[in-house]
Every structure is written in C-alpha cells, then in structure tokens.
Design a protein around this motif. Structure first.
Motif, PDB file in Angstrom:
ATOM      1  N   ARG A 199       0.864  -1.027  -0.123  1.00 46.58           N
ATOM      2  CA  ARG A 199      -0.067   0.113   0.030  1.00 46.58           C
ATOM      3  C   ARG A 199       0.825   1.263   0.021  1.00 46.58           C
ATOM      4  O   ARG A 199       1.918   1.435   0.491  1.00 46.58           O
ATOM      5  N   THR A 200       0.321   2.354  -0.575  1.00 45.60           N
ATOM      6  CA  THR A 200       1.257   3.534  -0.900  1.00 45.60           C
ATOM      7  C   THR A 200       1.619   4.291   0.324  1.00 45.60           C
ATOM      8  O   THR A 200       2.193   5.407   0.144  1.00 45.60           O
ATOM      9  N   ARG A 251       3.793   7.696   0.471  1.00 47.01           N
ATOM     10  CA  ARG A 251       3.530   9.053   1.078  1.00 47.01           C
ATOM     11  C   ARG A 251       4.542   9.712   2.236  1.00 47.01           C
ATOM     12  O   ARG A 251       4.883  10.806   2.356  1.00 47.01           O
ATOM     13  N   ARG A 257       1.108  13.485  -4.134  1.00 44.00           N
ATOM     14  CA  ARG A 257      -0.290  13.357  -4.473  1.00 44.00           C
ATOM     15  C   ARG A 257      -0.364  12.772  -5.699  1.00 44.00           C
ATOM     16  O   ARG A 257      -1.379  12.447  -6.161  1.00 44.00           O
ATOM     17  N   ASP A 258       0.605  12.577  -6.550  1.00 47.68           N
ATOM     18  CA  ASP A 258       0.689  11.842  -7.871  1.00 47.68           C
ATOM     19  C   ASP A 258       0.480  10.394  -7.353  1.00 47.68           C
ATOM     20  O   ASP A 258       1.398   9.806  -7.095  1.00 47.68           O
ATOM     21  N   ARG A 259      -0.928   9.765  -7.948  1.00 45.54           N
ATOM     22  CA  ARG A 259      -0.890   8.304  -7.713  1.00 45.54           C
ATOM     23  C   ARG A 259       0.124   7.553  -8.427  1.00 45.54           C
ATOM     24  O   ARG A 259       0.439   6.501  -7.901  1.00 45.54           O
ATOM     25  N   TYR A 260       0.472   7.799  -9.401  1.00 44.16           N
ATOM     26  CA  TYR A 260       1.475   6.884 -10.478  1.00 44.16           C
ATOM     27  C   TYR A 260       2.786   6.995  -9.606  1.00 44.16           C
ATOM     28  O   TYR A 260       3.411   6.137  -9.686  1.00 44.16           O
ATOM     29  N   LEU A 310       3.161   7.554  -6.563  1.00 45.48           N
ATOM     30  CA  LEU A 310       3.108   6.984  -5.165  1.00 45.48           C
ATOM     31  C   LEU A 310       3.315   5.068  -5.587  1.00 45.48           C
ATOM     32  O   LEU A 310       3.762   4.448  -4.641  1.00 45.48           O
ATOM     33  N   ARG A 311       2.808   4.782  -6.614  1.00 44.00           N
ATOM     34  CA  ARG A 311       2.814   3.469  -7.013  1.00 44.00           C
ATOM     35  C   ARG A 311       4.042   2.988  -7.302  1.00 44.00           C
ATOM     36  O   ARG A 311       4.681   1.990  -6.896  1.00 44.00           O
TER      37      ARG A 311
END
Length: 223
Positions: A131-132, A136, A187-190, A192-193
């Motif tokens: 999980r990210t 974060r 805040r960039d989900r890509y 973070l992944r």
C-alpha cells in the motif's frame, strides 16, 4: 524498567534461543529520520526488529493492545509501548490518516519509523502488493527508506499461534532508498505506486518470497 534494560534482557534471550543472523544493519543511518519497511509474516516480526536495531524503532499497533484491564492489561500496555509501539485506532479511512500522521510526526522528530507496506500479515507466507503509505511518508518527509526482510519468523510463530518455537531467523537490511527525485509529488498516484513498487521489489529481493500482485486483505477475504 527502562527500554534499555528491557532490550538487554530480551536481546540476551533472543540471542541465546534464536541466534538471529542480521545482515546489512550498517545500512540504517546512525541519526536522522529513517523509514524501515519490510515484509510481515507473523506477530513477532516487530519484536525482532526492535531488538536488533540499536536505535529505537517506532511502529503503529492496534490500540486494543494497550487498553486491556487489570494487571495483565497494564503489563501488556507497558511492554508494547516500551518496545516502541504507538497505539492507533486503524479501523476505517480515519485510521489510515491517523497512522500516516503518526508516522510523519515520528520522522519529523528525527526518529526511525517501522512500517509493513502490505498493511497486514501475509496469510500464506508470500509477499503481497504494498500500500502507498510508505511512499507518502518518504515523499512528505524526505526520509530515506531502508528495506528489510524477515526470514524464518513464520517458523517461530507458525500460523500466528501463541506458542513460540525455536527456529533460525535471518533479518536482512538493504541499502537506503532515496526518493528525493519525486519531491513535491506526494499526491501523484502514479508516483506513489512507482515508489511503493520499488520498495516492495527490494523487500522481495532480500527475502526471496514469491510475490503476489494483489493486496493481502483481498487474499484473506477470498480465502
């Protein structure tokens, strides 16, 4: 009894009974904020981690561990908090935010924060998708991530049973991972992944576990 005394007693028992092999301990910086992130196969992982690392490692734990009644409840609360556990109500979305803010505070104080990116113990010994939260934290605080792998603790406490067994344990720490290239992109989900997957890839390399690209909670629900 202070943490140093407790650690000395438990550390001696651990060395006598389990003789854990620790590799790469020098990869953990001697000061400053550090995130140690690894696999999670059984309850005793946090205990072994806390005992082999010289600096205090803080980690999130269920608040039920410190809310028990009577002498037993008080002893449990003292033991877990002395070992570095910070109790948090982790249920629901608010629990995730509380855990993230707690970890951020620990790191901003220049301490070590331990995290299991899988979010729960592995149901079958394999390594599950991270999980990210770890991503974060490192992007919010700038703290490096030191990946680690617990090998053999599932034999010490098979199936999460209360009875501990004698079995060889190896704890491997990898080199610190620096994600400063992604500064300001928390805040960039890509991103973070990508950061999370890089951490998990290192954990997999250190531990040699089979990787499963789904969340451990989903695997438990499907079982």
């Amino acid at each position: 009894m202070s943490r140093s005394v407790l650690k000395a007693i438990l550390g001696l028992l651990m060395r006598v009974l389990y003789r854990p092999r620790v590799e790469g301990l020098a990869n953990i910086p001697g000061d400053g904020p550090v995130i140690v992130a690894g696999n999670h196969v059984t309850f005793v992982d946090s205990l072994f981690l806390s005992l082999v690392v010289e600096r205090q490692v803080y980690f999130i734990g269920k608040d039920e561990y410190v809310t028990g009644k009577g002498v037993k409840g008080r002893l449990m609360a003292w033991f877990f908090t002395t070992c570095g556990m910070i109790p948090v109500d982790r249920d629901g979305a608010r629990g995730g935010v509380a855990a993230l803010m707690t970890g951020s505070r620990v790191l901003e104080e220049g301490r070590i924060f331990g995290i299991y990116p899988e979010g729960t113990r592995s149901p079958d010994g394999r390594l599950y998708r991270g999980r990210t939260g770890v991503a974060r934290l490192t992007l919010m605080t700038g703290a490096p991530v030191v990946p680690f792998a617990m090998v053999g603790t599932d034999k010490v406490q098979p199936g999460g049973s209360g009875m501990l067994r004698i079995a060889p344990v190896t704890i491997r720490f990898g080199r610190p991972l620096d994600f400063s290239r992604y500064e300001g992109m928390d805040r960039d989900r890509y991103v973070l992944r990508a950061v999370t997957d890089e951490v998990m890839s290192e954990v997999m390399r250190l531990g040699g576990q089979e990787y499963v690209d789904i969340y451990a909670t989903k695997a438990k629900e499907a079982a």
